[in-house]
Design an enzyme around this catalytic site. Structure first.
Site, mmCIF file in Angstrom:
data_model
loop_
_atom_site.group_PDB
_atom_site.id
_atom_site.type_symbol
_atom_site.label_atom_id
_atom_site.label_comp_id
_atom_site.label_asym_id
_atom_site.label_seq_id
_atom_site.Cartn_x
_atom_site.Cartn_y
_atom_site.Cartn_z
ATOM 1 N N LYS A 101 0.877 -1.425 0.027
ATOM 2 C CA LYS A 101 -0.149 0.041 -0.089
ATOM 3 C C LYS A 101 0.796 1.242 0.093
ATOM 4 C CE LYS A 101 -2.019 1.736 3.786
ATOM 5 N NZ LYS A 101 -1.819 2.870 3.855
ATOM 6 N N ASP A 125 -3.573 4.252 -1.614
ATOM 7 C CA ASP A 125 -4.432 4.696 -0.516
ATOM 8 C C ASP A 125 -4.638 6.237 -0.395
ATOM 9 O OD1 ASP A 125 -6.005 4.843 1.578
ATOM 10 O OD2 ASP A 125 -4.326 4.338 2.961
ATOM 11 N N LYS A 152 -7.561 8.067 -0.467
ATOM 12 C CA LYS A 152 -8.906 8.289 0.049
ATOM 13 C C LYS A 152 -9.480 9.613 -0.315
ATOM 14 C CE LYS A 152 -7.409 6.539 4.949
ATOM 15 N NZ LYS A 152 -6.183 5.947 4.545
ATOM 16 N N ASP A 174 -14.081 14.616 -2.889
ATOM 17 C CA ASP A 174 -13.800 15.737 -3.267
ATOM 18 C C ASP A 174 -15.173 15.797 -4.186
ATOM 19 O OD1 ASP A 174 -13.110 18.324 -4.519
ATOM 20 O OD2 ASP A 174 -11.022 17.719 -4.110
ATOM 21 N N THR A 234 -10.303 3.608 11.258
ATOM 22 C CA THR A 234 -10.214 2.789 12.338
ATOM 23 C C THR A 234 -9.664 3.525 13.528
ATOM 24 O OG1 THR A 234 -7.958 1.833 11.635
ATOM 25 C CG2 THR A 234 -9.884 0.358 11.295
ATOM 26 N N ARG A 246 3.031 -0.689 10.771
ATOM 27 C CA ARG A 246 4.199 -0.463 11.575
ATOM 28 C C ARG A 246 4.494 -1.786 12.293
ATOM 29 N NH1 ARG A 246 1.220 4.655 14.345
ATOM 30 N NH2 ARG A 246 -0.709 3.564 13.312
#
Length: 251
Positions: free
Chosen positions: A35, A62, A64, A67, A125, A217
């Site tokens: 990603k 990614d 997002k 608009d 999340t 991470r």
């Protein structure tokens, strides 16, 4: 066993391409799907997608997008021409925006190729019920809003949604098992939650029906990324041996 690696998306959340390359070198031969989020895309530019595709990787871009419909259409057209395999927009942008985004992908996909998967972001999340109710001014439970957004996304012709693994069973029930679920908020056992609030382990996410999980991470920031990655795969292997093949919709 089903190739679970193809359903694990590694989040390359790095501020520069050289840091990404060090991580990819450490994980050489292990990855199938990655990603590229805002941090790396804005730092390295669209060429980063070409570079990753040349490595033989599938790429989820990614960004997002949220608009007006015409801008969303143009953005998706550009991402399709880059060769992205998956892209996303915020469901909160509304049905017209999502429909325009799909049109942009279809127009931008090279002749003879399949357009990228178009996924709708429901509720981040990191968003708790309190934040949603008091700051976003959206009443109700998070799960109720996620399911409503998933139904709207399906009506708009989207391929699936981004949601917490905890919401996947409800999304599948409302939108059907073939409706794709991409789930961040994944933390292998022993990992810190960080800024996430709705999280599960990889094993639990697949048991709940996630089609794809996004891991970041816990692997990329580990002292030894390869060891962290392989430990996660071992836990998944043990889980599927005990529980059966991970579930999920049509991929």
């Amino acid at each position: 066993m089903e190739n679970v690696k193809s359903r694990i998306i590694l989040a390359l959340d790095f501020p520069a391409e050289d840091e990404m390359n060090r991580c990819l070198s450490a994980l050489q031969g292990e990855l199938e799907y990655v990603k590229v989020g805002m941090e790396l895309f804005y730092a390295a530019g669209p060429s980063i997608v070409y570079a990753l595709k040349e490595r033989g990787l599938k790429v989820f871009v990614d960004l997002k997008v949220h608009d007006i419909p015409n801008t969303a259409r143009g953005a998706m057209n550009s991402l399709a021409r880059l060769g992205a395999d998956m892209v996303n927009v915020h469901v909160a942008g509304g049905r017209a925006m999502m429909e325009a985004a799909r049109e942009g992908l279809e127009a931008g996909a090279p002749a003879g190729s399949t357009r990228p998967l178009l996924i709708g972001v429901t509720m981040l999340t990191s968003t708790s019920r309190q934040t949603m109710n008091e700051q976003l001014l959206i009443p109700g439970q998070v799960e109720e809003v996620v399911v409503g957004y998933a139904q709207l996304a399906k009506e708009a012709g989207m391929d699936g949604v981004v949601a917490s693994p905890l919401e996947v069973p409800l999304v599948k029930q409302a939108a059907g098992t073939a409706f794709q679920t991409v789930t961040p908020g994944i933390r292998p056992s022993g990992s810190a939650r960080g800024d996430q609030t709705r999280v599960t382990t990889p094993e639990e996410a697949f048991r709940l029906g996630s089609d794809y999980i996004v891991v970041g991470r816990a692997v990329t920031a580990a002292e030894e990324p390869r060891a962290a990655w392989q430990a996660m795969l071992t836990a998944l292997q043990n889980s599927t041996t005990e529980q059966g093949t991970p579930t999920g919709g049509k991929r």
